[in-house]
Design an enzyme around this catalytic site. Structure first.
Site, PDB file in Angstrom:
ATOM      1  N   LEU D 219      -2.765   4.544  -1.477  1.00  0.00           N
ATOM      2  CA  LEU D 219      -1.541   5.091  -2.091  1.00  0.00           C
ATOM      3  C   LEU D 219      -0.341   5.039  -1.140  1.00  0.00           C
ATOM      4  CD1 LEU D 219      -0.247   6.544  -4.531  1.00  0.00           C
ATOM      5  CD2 LEU D 219      -0.911   8.701  -3.460  1.00  0.00           C
ATOM      6  N   ASP D 220       0.733   4.378  -1.582  1.00  0.00           N
ATOM      7  CA  ASP D 220       1.999   4.342  -0.834  1.00  0.00           C
ATOM      8  C   ASP D 220       1.848   3.782   0.569  1.00  0.00           C
ATOM      9  OD1 ASP D 220       3.241   5.478  -3.044  1.00  0.00           O
ATOM     10  OD2 ASP D 220       2.951   7.523  -2.327  1.00  0.00           O
ATOM     11  N   ALA D 221       0.833   2.938   0.773  1.00  0.00           N
ATOM     12  CA  ALA D 221       0.594   2.423   2.114  1.00  0.00           C
ATOM     13  C   ALA D 221       0.717   0.902   2.198  1.00  0.00           C
ATOM     14  CB  ALA D 221      -0.786   2.867   2.599  1.00  0.00           C
TER      15      ALA D 221
END
Lengths: 276, 276, 276, 276
Positions: D219-221
């Site tokens: 996530l969001d990486a």
């Protein structure tokens, strides 16, 4: 929430006097900004307050405690009504129309007037009337008179020049003092006038910008509202600067309109006092 | 010019009450900032005023018109006295020493303490005492006690950690609440802790930053004063990020110190209210 | 690591030809930048490479594969030698001296020349010679001749005007073509000439900036190296703009010097091509 | 103009070899970028060239002079075809639709899919099909399967998550590797996950940002494309941060899409190499 706006010659005790009037009217101050322009000896104040008040008497009583010539008003709670003037470029208009549609502009676009007919489709898509008033045939004053006549009919609060590539006459400007907002595609006062991106390219600048400002008689010299910048380098030709610049123009114009439409802007000679 | 600072629970009429006290004392308000934190129900005010006043009675009378527990003080007119803590890196210290020498820091550096001896020359060049308290031999608490002892002797108003690469114990922090300012070499809360530039490189960020903040018990989690950023790209290795970052650190730290030393900063829980 | 710099009229096959010469000499390209100015029909290339090479033959062979009039050189690996010219303001000089002392300027300050004597202490603190050549008594040409004589003696690679408030004559400028770097305290081409912060205040700008540029005959019109900006608002008087501006000037100048001293800058008419 | 894209293990002589192939094919190099990731030992090159070439043989011959495993391709000259996924917020979608309509997005929006039906009007106004696939009833995997089925039918080049507030499953992400672009409303890696503006408010940051990135399993990486920031202060509540943030999100997303759609982006592990 209501907003009280005060502007007057500076003297001792103004904050105390004004806050006293508000207190007596049961207003609960939520936010308060003051500014004194020392050079001009002028006092500016914007107060947001809660609480039911009698507007007429609040304004009258505030005026009563202030020096001669004070300007006092309560901001109208309803959205401003505006007319947008355009030429060929769509980006600023597109952004304003989207915000208009979703109620985030704090204003209602009553009409778009173009000296070209290119942006009719975009405008009408949003259910906004588009008036094409061609600038080619008639001489400048005839064209301008036609534009002004249409505007007077609509009677908007503000005019927004969203990449409107015509210079307005002093008479036109005088018809809407401090009510015409322009986006200039450079970092004023650099590159006044035509083709600012070509000027910027030739000067080899490393930052470009856009300036939203009120329109006055002198070209690109009115009070500045917002300036935004973007770094550029030698790989940017004049065309690339123009493309990059469009995003900054769009950004600066919508920021400036928010400030004006939320009654956050005072004029102080040729400068702006902005309480944000 | 003097500065009155007020912080208290919010209630109706505070601005009117405080401005009344100032008016009775003959103070002429030059600039005024208020802020109400709605969530905390807390009121903050900073007033700059001209005019000779009796400080003691001004503070006492202001306190008298405010709710229980109000904090009222007049900012001291003289420069703050500070101690700077450093390790190996010179850039922040160098900048502070130049500003100190030319009186643009609004503070006097009474001493520099280093856990390495590398910055002695730079410091003493400016006529400022340098104390080397090595951190290698002793365990952490012994070293820290020695540093604290030296600081207590000097009794400065603020401690500035100018790239001091040691984590302070809760006891140390508690000894100077809201009086220790650190520059962290990242855009907090990203990259807390050690080697932020290496972390940033691995994450492939396109912007790096620096954060000046008050030090609290929790590592790199204290109230933020200033954040500055710089665009970077894929050509920047971890070393390049560190080099570019140094200029932003220096810039952010000196900005933060100006705000603190000019008494422009209030604490509001773990956030800062800054009147600039 | 070595750096090869090439500038010549553009034609097909230049990258292939130059990379072929490097390959034959055993150079291992680490980084490569090319740029073609289409308008001028000019090719620029900067190549960083590893590997022991015979410099003289590398340059000669590179020149042999290029069009008539090509400029080819290997960047010198040692730090540049510079003279800094100052007047009264200390902030840019202070920053340069700290970088000089810690070897992060990529240049050695051989001397500082001031038309006032105010910065002698700061300079000599760093072990750098300071020459005071007063500008008050003699007429401009006499003063300038004295300054130039001192510079010729020192024979530096570059002159840095660190807030040197004198306008140089065309003859002086011609004596060091593309080797004089100035920091101008505005966002050029806005506010050319004297008192730019006062000009900026009067114009009511919302962003101020600083411009580092090469000096040419025309005042403040030389090729731009770096521009930095800072947002400001109506609370900033001319004095506040000047104070805020100082930090940006210092930042922009040191960035520009890094680019020049690392041989990253080409001139392209009145613009710069910068490979960073 | 055509664009050749090369990625392969680094070794000596690559630029010379590739530029030789282009020269033999009559290609006239207009712009050239190379980058070597030293850590990964990987070479990236993007070349813009004029001149009619036989694409198939150019790619084949280029591959022939490169190490095993080289990736070589010519960028397709036609606009990319994309599907945009949305939830409730209109601002990013509105901006993309305007750019789509005027041909400045370098991509064609083939469809918009919403898990709410709120943005149907806006989308259809622009003549773009809107598919409402409600996420409320079914469990997550059923909903996602329906979305994926629709996308597979359309077979776009890229998916754009324009404030799509659903977390995609690893299987979904794996179906479009390096082809899903998201705009995250914070300055990653700060404030990963839900309600970043509330997180930012609580942390008291002085700058907020938006991050456009490729979506990966974590996530969001995923690899970051563009980050944009905006200064904020204590007067901004969480709602104000969100409002201010919207403009930055819109700006960052459109910038990122331009880079991707102009074939300027390579992946380098979890980082991006961007030739702009």
């Amino acid at each position: 929430m209501a907003v009280l706006l005060v502007e007057c010659p500076d003297r001792r005790g103004l904050v105390h006097a004004i806050s006293g009037v508000l207190l007596r009217h049961g207003g609960n101050v939520v936010g308060n900004h003051e500014f004194v322009d020392r050079e001009a000896g002028r006092f500016y104040m914007r107060t947001e307050f809660d609480g039911l008040v009698d507007s007429t008497s609040l304004v009258a009583e505030t005026r009563a405690v202030l020096p001669e010539g004070a300007e006092v008003r309560l901001a109208r709670p309803d959205p401003k009504r505006i007319v947008v003037l355009v030429s060929r470029e769509h980006h600023c208009l597109g952004d304003l129309l989207v915000r208009h549609q979703f109620g985030t502009l704090n204003a209602r676009i009553d009409a778009v007037i173009g000296n070209h007919d290119l942006l009719r489709g975009l405008t009408e898509q949003f259910g906004v009337p588009f008036h094409h008033i061609p600038s080619e045939g008639p001489d400048r004053s005839v064209h301008e008179a036609a534009v002004l006549a249409r505007i007077v009919e609509i009677a908007p609060d503000f005019l927004v020049l969203a990449k409107y590539m015509r210079v307005l006459s002093p008479a036109f400007v005088a018809s809407h003092p401090a009510r015409i907002i322009n986006i200039h595609h450079s970092f004023l006062p650099a590159f006044v006038g035509a083709k600012p991106y070509l000027q910027a390219f030739r000067r080899g600048v490393k930052v470009i910008g856009a300036t939203a400002h009120f329109v006055t008689d002198e070209l690109d010299a009115g009070p500045i509202l917002v300036q935004q910048v973007l770094p550029v380098d030698h790989t940017h030709g004049a065309e690339d600067l123009a493309r990059a610049g469009r995003d900054v123009e769009q950004f600066a114009l919508s920021q400036a309109l928010r400030l004006v439409f939320e009654d956050r802007v005072f004029l102080c000679g040729n400068r702006t006092v902005i309480f944000d």
